[in-house]
Enzyme design. Structure first.
Site, PDB file in Angstrom:
ATOM      1  N   ASP A  11      46.822 -62.980  59.080  1.00 53.35           N
ATOM      2  CA  ASP A  11      46.826 -62.696  57.653  1.00 53.35           C
ATOM      3  C   ASP A  11      48.181 -63.161  57.121  1.00 53.35           C
ATOM      4  O   ASP A  11      49.112 -63.411  57.894  1.00 53.35           O
ATOM      5  CB  ASP A  11      46.622 -61.196  57.438  1.00 53.35           C
ATOM      6  CG  ASP A  11      46.837 -60.783  56.001  1.00 53.35           C
ATOM      7  OD1 ASP A  11      46.184 -61.365  55.116  1.00 53.35           O
ATOM      8  OD2 ASP A  11      47.681 -59.896  55.757  1.00 53.35           O
ATOM      9  N   ASP A  13      49.969 -62.183  53.412  1.00 52.06           N
ATOM     10  CA  ASP A  13      50.732 -61.165  52.690  1.00 52.06           C
ATOM     11  C   ASP A  13      50.667 -59.829  53.418  1.00 52.06           C
ATOM     12  O   ASP A  13      49.578 -59.303  53.676  1.00 52.06           O
ATOM     13  CB  ASP A  13      50.186 -61.005  51.274  1.00 52.06           C
ATOM     14  CG  ASP A  13      50.299 -62.284  50.462  1.00 52.06           C
ATOM     15  OD1 ASP A  13      51.415 -62.816  50.355  1.00 52.06           O
ATOM     16  OD2 ASP A  13      49.263 -62.757  49.940  1.00 52.06           O
ATOM     17  N   ASP A 170      47.319 -56.495  58.677  1.00 56.36           N
ATOM     18  CA  ASP A 170      48.019 -55.268  58.302  1.00 56.36           C
ATOM     19  C   ASP A 170      47.169 -54.280  57.526  1.00 56.36           C
ATOM     20  O   ASP A 170      47.593 -53.151  57.313  1.00 56.36           O
ATOM     21  CB  ASP A 170      49.245 -55.607  57.456  1.00 56.36           C
ATOM     22  CG  ASP A 170      48.849 -56.175  56.084  1.00 56.36           C
ATOM     23  OD1 ASP A 170      48.171 -57.220  56.060  1.00 56.36           O
ATOM     24  OD2 ASP A 170      49.208 -55.578  55.058  1.00 56.36           O
TER      25      ASP A 170
END
Length: 223
Positions: A11, A13, A170
């Site tokens: 991922d 951001d 995240d």
């Protein structure tokens, strides 16, 4: 000794890049343009991860306003581009982890819900563009995370079985995408979890630093 995963998909951001302040500023400039009050960055953190349209939609809904999103999105995208390189930074350990994986021949990819056109300038600005063999944005396919289709697409691109690869993310969006695709996932604690219970998630590992990726220290000799 080879790395235990033939492909690692990251991922962007909240996993590789701390971009929350810039995303929040773009959103707040948009809210001001349509006559709404700015919101704290901490609030915006809870909205990041499902793509830009959903980000704006949540902000407007929280303000109790009904707006034509199709009319607002061009304004947001202007601010998003203007704020893209305002103050992003790599999380600690990211350059070292990417370099070590590449040294040992592990192909790397990005699967993000950020619009695809904005990803290369950001990666170039941060000096990590060359690390990735494939970048998939939120508008690259008809589906985006939390659908597992982007992860399946990436695995197929590299000729790998989905369940042999590794996702690193995240958020709840990343977790659901990996779950839907059947791809193992490592979660980071420092990102934007958006309600994900990190301690009870079915992850390969939950780490505080990308240099702690499973197999990175113990499974590969340090160059």
């Amino acid at each position: 000794m080879s790395y235990p995963y033939p492909l690692v998909v990251f991922d962007l951001d909240g996993t590789l890049v701390d971009s929350a302040a810039d995303i929040a500023e773009a959103l707040n400039r948009t809210l001001e343009d349509i006559g709404l009050a700015r919101v704290p960055e901490a609030t915006v953190l809870g909205w990041i991860g499902d793509g830009v349209r959903r980000l704006v939609e949540q902000a407007v809904h929280a303000a109790g306003r009904e707006v034509d999103l199709a009319a607002v999105m061009p304004t947001f995208m202007v601010h998003y581009r203007e704020c893209l390189l305002r103050s992003p930074r790599l999380f600690e350990g990211v350059p070292e982890a990417l370099a070590l994986l590449r040294t040992h021949g592990v192909p790397l990819a990005i699967c993000t819900n950020k619009p695809a056109a904005l990803v290369p300038p950001l990666l170039q600005h941060l000096g990590i563009a060359d690390a990735f063999s494939l970048v998939l944005g939120g508008d690259s396919l008809p589906q985006r995370k939390p659908s597992g289709e982007p992860l399946r697409h990436i695995a197929a691109h590299f000729g790998q079985a989905v369940d042999a690869c590794l996702m690193v993310g995240d958020s709840l969006t990343d977790y659901r995408a990996a779950e839907d695709a059947g791809m193992p996932i490592v979660l980071v604690r420092y990102g934007y979890p958006r309600g994900l219970d990190l301690d009870n998630a079915h992850a390969v590992a939950v780490i505080d630093d990308l240099r702690d990726l499973p197999g990175l220290a113990s499974g590969i000799p340090t160059p």
